[in-house]
Design a protein around this motif. Structure first.
Motif, PDB file in Angstrom:
ATOM      1  N   ASP A 246      30.207   3.022 -74.034  1.00 54.18           N
ATOM      2  CA  ASP A 246      29.679   3.020 -75.075  1.00 54.18           C
ATOM      3  C   ASP A 246      28.357   3.488 -75.285  1.00 54.18           C
ATOM      4  N   THR A 247      28.675   5.158 -75.088  1.00 53.10           N
ATOM      5  CA  THR A 247      27.827   6.298 -76.087  1.00 53.10           C
ATOM      6  C   THR A 247      28.457   7.186 -76.582  1.00 53.10           C
ATOM      7  N   PRO A 248      29.093   6.692 -77.667  1.00 54.41           N
ATOM      8  CA  PRO A 248      29.637   8.059 -78.558  1.00 54.41           C
ATOM      9  C   PRO A 248      28.951   9.298 -78.996  1.00 54.41           C
ATOM     10  N   SER A 249      27.671   9.201 -78.493  1.00 53.79           N
ATOM     11  CA  SER A 249      27.061  10.834 -78.586  1.00 53.79           C
ATOM     12  C   SER A 249      27.204  11.593 -77.363  1.00 53.79           C
ATOM     13  N   HIS A 250      27.405  11.000 -76.541  1.00 55.30           N
ATOM     14  CA  HIS A 250      27.702  11.731 -75.076  1.00 55.30           C
ATOM     15  C   HIS A 250      28.771  11.393 -73.871  1.00 55.30           C
ATOM     16  N   VAL A 251      28.932  11.895 -72.795  1.00 51.66           N
ATOM     17  CA  VAL A 251      29.699  11.417 -71.692  1.00 51.66           C
ATOM     18  C   VAL A 251      28.986  11.051 -70.925  1.00 51.66           C
ATOM     19  N   GLU A 252      28.396   9.618 -70.132  1.00 56.90           N
ATOM     20  CA  GLU A 252      27.609   9.664 -69.012  1.00 56.90           C
ATOM     21  C   GLU A 252      28.333   8.610 -67.591  1.00 56.90           C
ATOM     22  N   PHE A 253      28.602   8.985 -66.406  1.00 55.03           N
ATOM     23  CA  PHE A 253      28.929   8.683 -65.578  1.00 55.03           C
ATOM     24  C   PHE A 253      27.410   7.861 -64.840  1.00 55.03           C
ATOM     25  N   GLU A 254      27.386   6.454 -65.234  1.00 56.19           N
ATOM     26  CA  GLU A 254      26.353   5.247 -64.002  1.00 56.19           C
ATOM     27  C   GLU A 254      26.947   4.950 -62.550  1.00 56.19           C
ATOM     28  N   SER A 255      25.786   4.564 -61.876  1.00 51.56           N
ATOM     29  CA  SER A 255      26.159   4.652 -60.947  1.00 51.56           C
ATOM     30  C   SER A 255      26.618   3.011 -60.215  1.00 51.56           C
ATOM     31  N   LEU A 256      26.709   2.869 -59.203  1.00 53.07           N
ATOM     32  CA  LEU A 256      26.250   0.636 -59.004  1.00 53.07           C
ATOM     33  C   LEU A 256      25.387   1.416 -57.750  1.00 53.07           C
ATOM     34  N   GLY A 257      25.180   2.787 -56.911  1.00 53.45           N
ATOM     35  CA  GLY A 257      24.338   2.404 -55.403  1.00 53.45           C
ATOM     36  C   GLY A 257      24.727   2.835 -54.946  1.00 53.45           C
ATOM     37  N   SER A 258      24.373   3.849 -53.536  1.00 52.58           N
ATOM     38  CA  SER A 258      24.410   4.627 -52.570  1.00 52.58           C
ATOM     39  C   SER A 258      23.007   3.779 -51.821  1.00 52.58           C
ATOM     40  N   ASP A 259      23.615   4.033 -50.029  1.00 54.37           N
ATOM     41  CA  ASP A 259      22.223   4.041 -49.263  1.00 54.37           C
ATOM     42  C   ASP A 259      21.767   5.171 -49.974  1.00 54.37           C
ATOM     43  N   ALA A 260      20.315   5.461 -49.801  1.00 58.18           N
ATOM     44  CA  ALA A 260      19.492   6.326 -50.676  1.00 58.18           C
ATOM     45  C   ALA A 260      19.926   8.088 -49.330  1.00 58.18           C
ATOM     46  N   GLY A 261      19.792   8.089 -48.322  1.00 58.07           N
ATOM     47  CA  GLY A 261      19.738   8.532 -46.884  1.00 58.07           C
ATOM     48  C   GLY A 261      18.628   9.388 -46.719  1.00 58.07           C
ATOM     49  N   ASP A 262      18.054   9.986 -46.146  1.00 56.35           N
ATOM     50  CA  ASP A 262      16.363  10.180 -45.810  1.00 56.35           C
ATOM     51  C   ASP A 262      16.613  12.039 -45.627  1.00 56.35           C
ATOM     52  N   ASN A 263      15.859  12.878 -46.878  1.00 61.07           N
ATOM     53  CA  ASN A 263      15.482  14.263 -46.687  1.00 61.07           C
ATOM     54  C   ASN A 263      14.048  14.280 -46.922  1.00 61.07           C
ATOM     55  N   TYR A 264      13.127  14.929 -47.229  1.00 60.01           N
ATOM     56  CA  TYR A 264      12.389  15.483 -47.297  1.00 60.01           C
ATOM     57  C   TYR A 264      11.270  14.869 -48.651  1.00 60.01           C
ATOM     58  N   ALA A 265      12.798  14.495 -49.965  1.00 62.23           N
ATOM     59  CA  ALA A 265      12.631  13.983 -51.319  1.00 62.23           C
ATOM     60  C   ALA A 265      11.700  13.437 -50.761  1.00 62.23           C
ATOM     61  N   THR A 266      13.422  12.259 -50.764  1.00 65.19           N
ATOM     62  CA  THR A 266      12.879  10.866 -50.424  1.00 65.19           C
ATOM     63  C   THR A 266      11.913  10.654 -49.651  1.00 65.19           C
ATOM     64  N   LYS A 267      11.219  11.376 -48.966  1.00 65.08           N
ATOM     65  CA  LYS A 267       9.853  10.530 -48.094  1.00 65.08           C
ATOM     66  C   LYS A 267       8.895  11.242 -49.459  1.00 65.08           C
ATOM     67  N   TRP A 268       8.601  11.668 -50.136  1.00 65.91           N
ATOM     68  CA  TRP A 268       8.227  12.140 -51.340  1.00 65.91           C
ATOM     69  C   TRP A 268       7.601  11.030 -51.853  1.00 65.91           C
ATOM     70  N   LEU A 269       8.812  10.586 -52.263  1.00 65.72           N
ATOM     71  CA  LEU A 269       9.165   9.837 -53.592  1.00 65.72           C
ATOM     72  C   LEU A 269       9.067   8.452 -53.001  1.00 65.72           C
ATOM     73  N   ASP A 270       9.266   7.987 -52.294  1.00 62.00           N
ATOM     74  CA  ASP A 270       9.664   6.323 -51.313  1.00 62.00           C
ATOM     75  C   ASP A 270       8.661   5.681 -52.219  1.00 62.00           C
ATOM     76  N   GLY A 271       8.920   4.772 -52.748  1.00 59.45           N
ATOM     77  CA  GLY A 271       8.147   3.667 -53.822  1.00 59.45           C
ATOM     78  C   GLY A 271       7.710   4.133 -54.802  1.00 59.45           C
ATOM     79  N   GLN A 272       8.102   4.795 -55.442  1.00 54.75           N
ATOM     80  CA  GLN A 272       7.608   5.318 -56.375  1.00 54.75           C
ATOM     81  C   GLN A 272       8.656   5.627 -57.612  1.00 54.75           C
ATOM     82  N   VAL A 273       8.383   5.439 -59.100  1.00 49.36           N
ATOM     83  CA  VAL A 273       9.254   5.206 -60.770  1.00 49.36           C
ATOM     84  C   VAL A 273       9.103   6.627 -60.168  1.00 49.36           C
ATOM     85  N   GLY A 274      10.029   6.859 -61.265  1.00 45.86           N
ATOM     86  CA  GLY A 274      10.660   8.678 -61.947  1.00 45.86           C
ATOM     87  C   GLY A 274       8.737   8.527 -63.534  1.00 45.86           C
ATOM     88  N   LYS A 275       9.061  10.111 -63.815  1.00 46.02           N
ATOM     89  CA  LYS A 275       8.291  10.615 -63.889  1.00 46.02           C
ATOM     90  C   LYS A 275       8.845  10.948 -65.798  1.00 46.02           C
TER      91      LYS A 275
END
Length: 888
Positions: A246-275
């Motif tokens: 349903d995105t005629p202007s572009h191609v988009e693949f979405e995700s249904l979700g998987s385990d985030a894993g553990d790395n330094y970025a996920t620690k920095w961003l834990d519990g935060q929304v995007g900007k």
């Protein structure tokens, strides 16, 4: 009555709901058969269709990674039967599964799983009916595997029919793995365990893959320490992508979700929304890939970042302690909640340029700290501090300093060059890249002025849907043989991002076609856009004025009285600009020489140098200076490294004296005060380092000089190459040391490389097919990039900086003129004027336009990025003509 039927109805409702959720919560993939070593699984009911085209730009999904290999694997069915109706009916409206199993470092073997609906379909495929094949069968763990060989007994494919599935592969051992997996049940493998219950029935294409698959597709062709490899480590180890329709202007693949894993970025961003990203004005148009980590909760991010840093150890962080002690903490306490890393498009001089942009709140506190660090850590004199266009520059020779401060994503900095462009601390692995960034920022050559990138990453509705980890790539600016080859040429930008929510990760992949699509009637066609009859002035030169920011280009003419004029848009009349004191010498240039936010036209006559400044109302203010010489001016050359602006100029007179013009109203100063140069090859090239500005001067007799502005020759130079040289030497940055090297080629094809101390690093003979072949470097008119050329009387070959042939042009006349036109790494062109006509090529060797351009003199090119249009200006039969070609 109601009570009588209430219980049965309630039971039926419970059963219906249970069945619904059982069906709804199950992936369509044939997980029960897939061997546990699968790296990726794809399901689709569209790959078997004759076309799988989506979006208004008609992007072919079958050209995508993995999907292309899946579509090719279906052709194996035609080795079993030639009956096309059977082939079509077997695949029609069915969801087919494909699993991918690593065979080599970069390749996969594919197993295809096709559901068979009834005994008729099973019978069709039970017995192959092609007369030109050899059918063999072997028993493996009580299962009969059918092996198909061609008429020469070469294995083609193997297959089994099991539980109403036709399972086949090009590789017989993979079919044996299927049998082994079915007969010896083991625990579910990682992909199956994560995605077996994914509700993917509403999608026409589903991809499930391990993170390592990206390495097989892309990274094996790139540096092992590439930033892209580090970025991919921030994504979950297992990933799912589902094609949205349903995105005629572009191609988009979405995700249904998987385990985030553990790395330094996920620690920095834990519990935060995007900007939301709204800093387009800070991203240079030279950026090929943008990496971004950002949080909408600045306080939480800073706390997590500092907590991580407390446990993070690195040699760079230890070196900071040696030079700064506890003051090093100031470098992390004021870090904001947005970290950007820009991979800069590669040229033959800089192949791995990087820029880190990190939010810092208080530069006044950082300035004395950076000054102290630069001075204490640098052993060389006068190279730790500098200024450029009013910005402070610092050189810090601590290897991998950004990685020590901001994590492994910021690797690739053997030496760090630092400046501050509010609100960002800007760090680069190249002093020239840092200067280029400042020039682009000041001249507004950024994403904000790009028609394709001015709105990227701002289309999301709410903060809850904003990804915290993002990549934006321009395929044509990246390695064209790797990343650009993964997707359709119609894709202008790739956005790869990851949304983190609680313990889940949701990767997304978006492919953006260009906004303006070109009609087939116009694409790659040559059109005459205007012409003017003009028999005065410079008849051997085509002069133009181009504004690289706006993309506007104007033809420049001179009359019999040396009045400089330009044709109006209809080419019927001309508008006067100013009067010169003689004919033009060379090609006019346009730069912000006054450093006032708009560009001036820079040109030369035999007696004078001019800078023409035109304000918004069209009023032209001329600035004129002369060189301190009685010899006429021979050449005007733009070089990098101006103190006030991004450009300065080398002026050469007829006696080969060189002068440096650095300010509009200042008389150029003589460079070669203590020695004379003979047979200097043009252009003279600048090589700038912090605290040191150098010029590369190449003589035909094989002497290579590295000189300062005052003519002082750098110790170790001149280097005598003991061979004839017919073109100037260039420079290139060593990616492992961040140090520049001088490089060029002799007339007979010896590739030469010298370090800045005068030590010869390499002498290597390039392929020379015949005795008449000569070699040279070829620069664009602004000396921004260069190529190697191998030429003879009848043909010319374009080579990269290592001497590898890119393409060849044949059937040329001996006196042909070859030019290189550089408008960014994704818009590089070669023009060749031969026999009164000019042909244009891109660097893949593709001829641009449907006919050659008539011109008696070398043409001038400009490029209008917003319309993907080349303008070609030439002169033929007493007329100056403007031609256009839309290349995309």
């Amino acid at each position: 009555m109601f009570r009588k039927y209430a219980l049965p109805v309630f039971i039926l409702l419970l059963v219906a709901v249970a069945v619904y959720f059982m069906v709804r919560g199950k992936s369509q993939a044939a997980w029960q058969f897939i061997p546990s070593d699968a790296s990726a699984v794809v399901t689709s009911d569209r790959i078997q269709d004759s076309t799988f085209v989506i979006t208004e730009a008609a992007i072919d999904v079958k050209g995508f990674p993995l999907v292309r290999q899946a579509a090719e694997s279906l052709s194996l069915l035609l080795w079993i039967t030639r009956d096309i109706p059977i082939y079509d009916r077997t695949l029609q409206k069915k969801t087919v599964t494909y699993s991918y199993h690593q065979r080599t470092s970069a390749g996969f073997g594919v197993i295809v799983y096709i559901p068979l609906q009834n005994d008729t379909e099973i019978q069709w495929w039970a017995t192959p009916n092609r007369p030109d094949i050899r059918v063999l069968r072997h028993n493996f763990q009580s299962t009969i595997i059918t092996d198909i060989n061609d008429s020469g007994s070469k294995p083609v494919c193997s297959y089994i029919i099991k539980d109403n599935y036709l399972i086949l592969s090009q590789y017989g051992d993979l079919i044996e793995d299927v049998v082994r997996h079915a007969n010896e049940p083991i625990s579910k493998f990682m992909l199956q365990n994560q995605f077996e219950k994914a509700d993917d029935s509403r999608y026409s294409l589903n991809l499930y893959l391990n993170r390592s698959v990206w390495g097989n597709l892309i990274l094996n062709a790139l540096s092992p320490q590439s930033t892209l490899a580090e970025f991919l480590k921030l994504f979950p180890s297992t990933q799912d992508y589902h094609l949205m329709t349903d995105t005629p202007s572009h191609v988009e693949f979405e995700s249904l979700g998987s385990d985030a894993g553990d790395n330094y970025a996920t620690k920095w961003l834990d519990g935060q929304v995007g900007k939301r990203f709204n800093r387009h004005q800070y991203i240079s148009q030279q950026t090929s890939i943008l990496f971004r980590i950002a949080s909408g909760d600045s306080l939480a991010f800073k706390k997590n970042f500092r907590d991580w840093h407390g446990d993070h150890e690195s040699p760079a962080w230890d070196r900071l302690s040696y030079f700064l002690g506890d003051q090093r903490e100031e470098l992390i306490t004021s870090v904001g909640a947005e970290l950007l890393l820009c991979q800069v498009e590669g040229t033959n001089s800089i192949s791995d340029g990087k820029l880190a942009l990190v939010e810092y709140a208080n530069y006044d506190k950082l300035r004395p700290l950076l000054t102290k660090l630069a001075r204490l850590s640098t052993t060389e004199s006068n190279v730790s501090l500098d200024k450029y266009q009013g910005y402070d520059l610092y050189s810090i020779p601590i290897p991998e300093l950004p990685a020590g401060l901001y994590g492994p994503l910021f690797k690739g900095f053997p030496r760090t060059f630092v400046s501050y462009v509010a609100p960002y601390l800007v760090l680069s692995n190249s002093s020239q890249v840092l200067r280029n960034y400042i020039s682009d920022f000041e001249n507004k050559i950024t994403w904000q002025q790009s028609p394709e990138l001015d709105s990227i990453l701002i289309s999301r509705e709410g903060n809850a849907d904003l990804a915290q980890i993002t990549l934006v790539a321009s395929p044509r600016k990246v390695n064209s043989a790797v990343v650009a080859g993964l997707f359709s040429a119609k894709v202008e930008s790739i956005v790869y991002e990851c949304l983190l929510s609680k313990s889940k990760a949701y990767p997304r992949l978006t492919l953006l076609p260009k906004k303006r699509r070109t009609s087939g009637k116009v694409l790659n066609r040559t059109f005459l856009s205007g012409e003017i009859e003009w028999k005065f002035g410079n008849d051997s030169l085509v002069a133009i004025s181009q504004d690289p920011v706006a993309g506007a280009t104007q033809l420049l003419l001179t009359d019999q009285d040396n009045n400089l004029v330009r044709p109006q848009s209809d080419f019927e009349k001309v508008k006067p600009i100013t009067q010169l004191d003689g004919p033009l010498i060379g090609t006019p240039l346009k730069v912000d020489f006054l450093n006032i936010g708009r560009q001036q036209l820079i040109l030369a006559t035999e007696r004078s140098l001019y800078a023409l400044d035109e304000d918004g109302e069209g009023i032209v203010t001329p600035f004129r200076v002369s060189i301190p010489s009685d010899q006429p001016i021979r050449q005007l050359i733009r070089i990098e490294g101006g103190n006030e602006g991004s450009s300065r100029f080398v002026v050469m007179d007829a006696a080969e004296n060189m002068y440096l013009w650095e300010k509009v109203n200042a008389t150029p100063t003589k460079i070669n005060r203590t020695r004379d140069f003979t047979n200097v090859q043009l252009p003279v090239v600048s090589l700038n380092q912090l605290g040191t500005r150098l010029l590369i001067v190449t003589q035909r007799n094989g002497l290579i000089f590295l000189i300062k502005d005052d003519g002082t020759v750098r110790p170790g130079f001149p280097v005598d190459m003991l061979t004839r040289i017919e073109s100037t030497f260039a420079w290139t940055q060593n990616a492992s040391t961040a140090q520049p090297e001088v490089v060029g080629v002799s007339a007979y094809g010896e590739l030469l490389r010298v370090d800045v101390s005068g030590q010869i690093l390499e002498r290597r003979q390039l392929y020379r097919p015949e005795a008449s072949t000569h070699f040279r470097t070829l620069f664009d008119s602004n000396a921004l990039d260069w190529l190697l050329i191998r030429s003879s009387d009848t043909r010319v070959s374009i080579l990269d900086k290592e001497g590898t042939e890119l393409f060849q042009i044949g059937n040329i006349s001996p006196n042909s003129t070859l030019q290189y036109h550089y408008f960014g790494v994704d818009n590089r062109f070669i023009s060749i004027n031969s026999g009164g006509y000019t042909s244009i090529f891109d660097l893949s060797g593709r001829r641009l336009g449907d006919k050659p351009i008539p011109s008696e003199v070398p043409v001038r090119l400009s490029y209008q990025a917003s319309y993907y249009k080349i303008f070609i200006f030439g002169r033929s039969a007493g007329k100056y003509q403007a031609w256009t070609i839309k290349i995309r």
